[in-house]
Every structure is written in C-alpha cells, then in structure tokens.
Design a protein around this motif. Sequence first.
Motif, PDB file in Angstrom:
ATOM      1  N   ALA A 172       0.614  -9.614 -12.336  1.00  0.00           N
ATOM      2  CA  ALA A 172       1.379  -8.367 -12.431  1.00  0.00           C
ATOM      3  C   ALA A 172       2.762  -8.520 -11.804  1.00  0.00           C
ATOM      4  O   ALA A 172       3.775  -8.103 -12.384  1.00  0.00           O
ATOM      5  CB  ALA A 172       0.607  -7.236 -11.768  1.00  0.00           C
ATOM      6  N   ASP A 176       6.252  -8.306 -14.132  1.00  0.00           N
ATOM      7  CA  ASP A 176       7.056  -7.091 -14.030  1.00  0.00           C
ATOM      8  C   ASP A 176       8.552  -7.416 -13.973  1.00  0.00           C
ATOM      9  O   ASP A 176       8.954  -8.498 -13.530  1.00  0.00           O
ATOM     10  CB  ASP A 176       6.649  -6.297 -12.789  1.00  0.00           C
ATOM     11  CG  ASP A 176       7.308  -4.934 -12.744  1.00  0.00           C
ATOM     12  OD1 ASP A 176       7.518  -4.328 -13.826  1.00  0.00           O
ATOM     13  OD2 ASP A 176       7.623  -4.461 -11.635  1.00  0.00           O
ATOM     14  N   ALA A 182       6.861   0.522 -17.471  1.00  0.00           N
ATOM     15  CA  ALA A 182       5.428   0.351 -17.214  1.00  0.00           C
ATOM     16  C   ALA A 182       5.084  -1.114 -17.414  1.00  0.00           C
ATOM     17  O   ALA A 182       5.804  -1.857 -18.095  1.00  0.00           O
ATOM     18  CB  ALA A 182       4.590   1.217 -18.151  1.00  0.00           C
ATOM     19  N   LEU A 183       3.971  -1.519 -16.807  1.00  0.00           N
ATOM     20  CA  LEU A 183       3.444  -2.870 -17.010  1.00  0.00           C
ATOM     21  C   LEU A 183       2.150  -2.776 -17.792  1.00  0.00           C
ATOM     22  O   LEU A 183       1.298  -1.927 -17.501  1.00  0.00           O
ATOM     23  CB  LEU A 183       3.163  -3.553 -15.672  1.00  0.00           C
ATOM     24  CG  LEU A 183       2.452  -4.911 -15.778  1.00  0.00           C
ATOM     25  CD1 LEU A 183       3.390  -5.973 -16.334  1.00  0.00           C
ATOM     26  CD2 LEU A 183       1.884  -5.349 -14.435  1.00  0.00           C
ATOM     27  N   THR A 192     -10.059  -5.033 -14.150  1.00  0.00           N
ATOM     28  CA  THR A 192      -8.911  -4.273 -13.624  1.00  0.00           C
ATOM     29  C   THR A 192      -9.269  -2.855 -13.177  1.00  0.00           C
ATOM     30  O   THR A 192      -8.456  -2.213 -12.526  1.00  0.00           O
ATOM     31  CB  THR A 192      -7.807  -4.150 -14.696  1.00  0.00           C
ATOM     32  OG1 THR A 192      -8.358  -3.528 -15.872  1.00  0.00           O
ATOM     33  CG2 THR A 192      -7.220  -5.510 -15.066  1.00  0.00           C
ATOM     34  N   ILE A 196      -6.262  -0.491 -10.404  1.00  0.00           N
ATOM     35  CA  ILE A 196      -5.114   0.222 -10.970  1.00  0.00           C
ATOM     36  C   ILE A 196      -4.278   0.937  -9.908  1.00  0.00           C
ATOM     37  O   ILE A 196      -3.044   0.798  -9.903  1.00  0.00           O
ATOM     38  CB  ILE A 196      -5.564   1.171 -12.097  1.00  0.00           C
ATOM     39  CG1 ILE A 196      -6.179   0.356 -13.241  1.00  0.00           C
ATOM     40  CG2 ILE A 196      -4.383   1.986 -12.625  1.00  0.00           C
ATOM     41  CD1 ILE A 196      -6.914   1.166 -14.273  1.00  0.00           C
ATOM     42  N   LEU A 199      -2.246  -1.687  -8.114  1.00  0.00           N
ATOM     43  CA  LEU A 199      -1.192  -2.228  -8.976  1.00  0.00           C
ATOM     44  C   LEU A 199      -0.029  -1.249  -9.095  1.00  0.00           C
ATOM     45  O   LEU A 199       1.145  -1.645  -8.994  1.00  0.00           O
ATOM     46  CB  LEU A 199      -1.760  -2.536 -10.365  1.00  0.00           C
ATOM     47  CG  LEU A 199      -2.699  -3.740 -10.476  1.00  0.00           C
ATOM     48  CD1 LEU A 199      -3.494  -3.689 -11.772  1.00  0.00           C
ATOM     49  CD2 LEU A 199      -1.908  -5.042 -10.392  1.00  0.00           C
ATOM     50  N   GLU A 200      -0.341   0.027  -9.298  1.00  0.00           N
ATOM     51  CA  GLU A 200       0.732   1.017  -9.461  1.00  0.00           C
ATOM     52  C   GLU A 200       1.511   1.211  -8.163  1.00  0.00           C
ATOM     53  O   GLU A 200       2.736   1.410  -8.188  1.00  0.00           O
ATOM     54  CB  GLU A 200       0.153   2.328  -9.975  1.00  0.00           C
ATOM     55  CG  GLU A 200      -0.379   2.196 -11.390  1.00  0.00           C
ATOM     56  CD  GLU A 200      -0.727   3.517 -12.053  1.00  0.00           C
ATOM     57  OE1 GLU A 200      -0.707   3.577 -13.301  1.00  0.00           O
ATOM     58  OE2 GLU A 200      -1.013   4.503 -11.322  1.00  0.00           O
ATOM     59  N   LEU A 203       3.812  -1.921  -7.770  1.00  0.00           N
ATOM     60  CA  LEU A 203       4.938  -2.020  -8.704  1.00  0.00           C
ATOM     61  C   LEU A 203       5.770  -0.745  -8.791  1.00  0.00           C
ATOM     62  O   LEU A 203       6.851  -0.744  -9.401  1.00  0.00           O
ATOM     63  CB  LEU A 203       4.422  -2.381 -10.099  1.00  0.00           C
ATOM     64  CG  LEU A 203       3.609  -3.674 -10.208  1.00  0.00           C
ATOM     65  CD1 LEU A 203       3.186  -3.912 -11.642  1.00  0.00           C
ATOM     66  CD2 LEU A 203       4.380  -4.869  -9.661  1.00  0.00           C
ATOM     67  N   LYS A 205       5.229   1.925 -10.574  1.00  0.00           N
ATOM     68  CA  LYS A 205       5.336   2.372 -11.963  1.00  0.00           C
ATOM     69  C   LYS A 205       3.944   2.429 -12.573  1.00  0.00           C
ATOM     70  O   LYS A 205       3.001   1.834 -12.027  1.00  0.00           O
ATOM     71  CB  LYS A 205       6.238   1.445 -12.776  1.00  0.00           C
ATOM     72  CG  LYS A 205       5.715   0.027 -12.944  1.00  0.00           C
ATOM     73  CD  LYS A 205       6.715  -0.885 -13.671  1.00  0.00           C
ATOM     74  CE  LYS A 205       8.017  -1.009 -12.914  1.00  0.00           C
ATOM     75  NZ  LYS A 205       8.948  -1.971 -13.537  1.00  0.00           N
ATOM     76  N   VAL A 207       0.766   1.443 -14.659  1.00  0.00           N
ATOM     77  CA  VAL A 207       0.177   0.190 -15.136  1.00  0.00           C
ATOM     78  C   VAL A 207      -0.925   0.542 -16.128  1.00  0.00           C
ATOM     79  O   VAL A 207      -1.813   1.345 -15.816  1.00  0.00           O
ATOM     80  CB  VAL A 207      -0.386  -0.648 -13.979  1.00  0.00           C
ATOM     81  CG1 VAL A 207      -1.111  -1.884 -14.514  1.00  0.00           C
ATOM     82  CG2 VAL A 207       0.725  -1.065 -13.025  1.00  0.00           C
ATOM     83  N   THR A 209      -3.956  -0.978 -18.344  1.00  0.00           N
ATOM     84  CA  THR A 209      -4.816  -2.143 -18.478  1.00  0.00           C
ATOM     85  C   THR A 209      -5.784  -1.933 -19.640  1.00  0.00           C
ATOM     86  O   THR A 209      -6.064  -0.801 -20.039  1.00  0.00           O
ATOM     87  CB  THR A 209      -5.604  -2.411 -17.183  1.00  0.00           C
ATOM     88  OG1 THR A 209      -6.682  -1.476 -17.067  1.00  0.00           O
ATOM     89  CG2 THR A 209      -4.706  -2.311 -15.960  1.00  0.00           C
TER      90      THR A 209
END
Length: 243
Positions: A172, A176, A182-183, A192, A196, A199-200, A203, A205, A207, A209
């Motif tokens: 990730a 990015d 968004a990723l 995943t 989540i 990850l959000e 980053l 933003k 995400v 999956t």
Amino acid sequence: MTALGLLYPGHSAEDDYPRIEQLLGSDIRVDVVHTDIGEDAHRVDALKEMGSPERLAAGVEQLRLTGAESVVWACTSGSFVYGWEGAHDQVRALARTAGMPASSTSFAFVHAAAELGVRRVAVGATYPDDVADLFASFLGAGGVEVVSVRGSGVITAAEVGEWTEEDVLTLARQADTPTAEALLLPDTALHTAALIPTLEKELSKPVLTANQVTVWEALRLTDRRVNAPALGALFTREPIVQV
C-alpha cells in the motif's frame, strides 16, 4: 435477513468473508461457494479459463440453494482480463444462469469509486505487471483514472494468501501517490478485511480492497446500505449524488 451469494475461486482468503459478515450485523448472511480454480496462475490464459461460463455455472446451483438474493463473481483478475465488454458478457451470463442480479469484483471497484466520488486512483496489485496493467485499462474504461500502478509479480493466489499484514501495508505504501484520491488493492486472494482502518489511517485516504468491495457490491445489488466503520470509508460515507 439479506442473503448474499459469492462465487470464490479456490481457497486463499475466503476467511475474510465471515469477518466481514460479522462486522455487517446479524441480518446479513454472506454465503461463499468455491469454484474450481483450474491452474492457479496470474496469467491471462489461465485467468480467462478460471472465469469461464462453465466454471461459474458449476457453482450456481449450490448458491441458489442458499437462498442468495444476489451473486458476485469474487475474482477481480478472472473478470477484468476479458476487457470491459467481455466482463459485461460474463456477468450477464451469470445473471441468466443464477436467475438473480449478478456482478463481479472488477465492476465492484468501478461502482465503489463512483460511490465515493473518486476519480483518480492508485493501484497496488499482487499481479505481474502485464496483468496489473489490464486492471488499470479496465478501470479507465469505467471512467476511473489510474495515476499509478504497482505490480508485485506474484504468480499464484496461494502465495498471495500467505501474505502478512506487513506485506499488505508495504504494498500500500509503495503503490500510493499524493495525486491519488484512493488506493485500490484488487486481489481477492489477499487478506485485507481486518486491515482497512489501519490502511486508511496510514494513507489518509479511502482504501478499496477486493473482498470489501465484493461484499459491498452484493449488498448494492439488493439495494442494501450498511454502516460499518470497521470496513472503511466505503461503508461509512453517504453516497455521492451525481449532478
């Protein structure tokens, strides 16, 4: 009770789905039927065979017995390799065979991006570069601009299913880019569901999956919306009204 039906190839990260079901609440059931994966290879010919009408149809009867109200082909690469029109043909055939609304994870990504009002995305793929590029082309056909793509060169879903949390976070971060809104992590073989929010936060933003958007798409087909903050921005934001 809303019953969602998923056709999932082989065995890699299907344990994401009971976790998602638990986070959605007691009135939603996620039923997973496994299809024959054939050759486990992120190679275009093998992926097209994996998503063939015969392989999908073989799982439909079992799924119908669960009382599912919608069905999603829970395989990103086994749908986008057919291209935009070919993937439409795939889900139309699945809907006819199943006798219920149908979609695939590839279309789920396009619809989820639209739901969030996201137009520019980065892609972190486990696939070899040529397969990852096909996903980017599919997204482009759906009106989603891909500003960066990072492939990982992994050949088999079995290997992806063994990735650790740190492996996912590393992908990730590497995929990015600041211009992406968004990723996207497009492999349903990748665990995943539990990552989540992390990850959000990492980053800053949304995400998206593969297993997350697959279940969201199945809900969308049944006109259900569920607030589930543990499943990220897709399950907490109000839908964007297009004007």
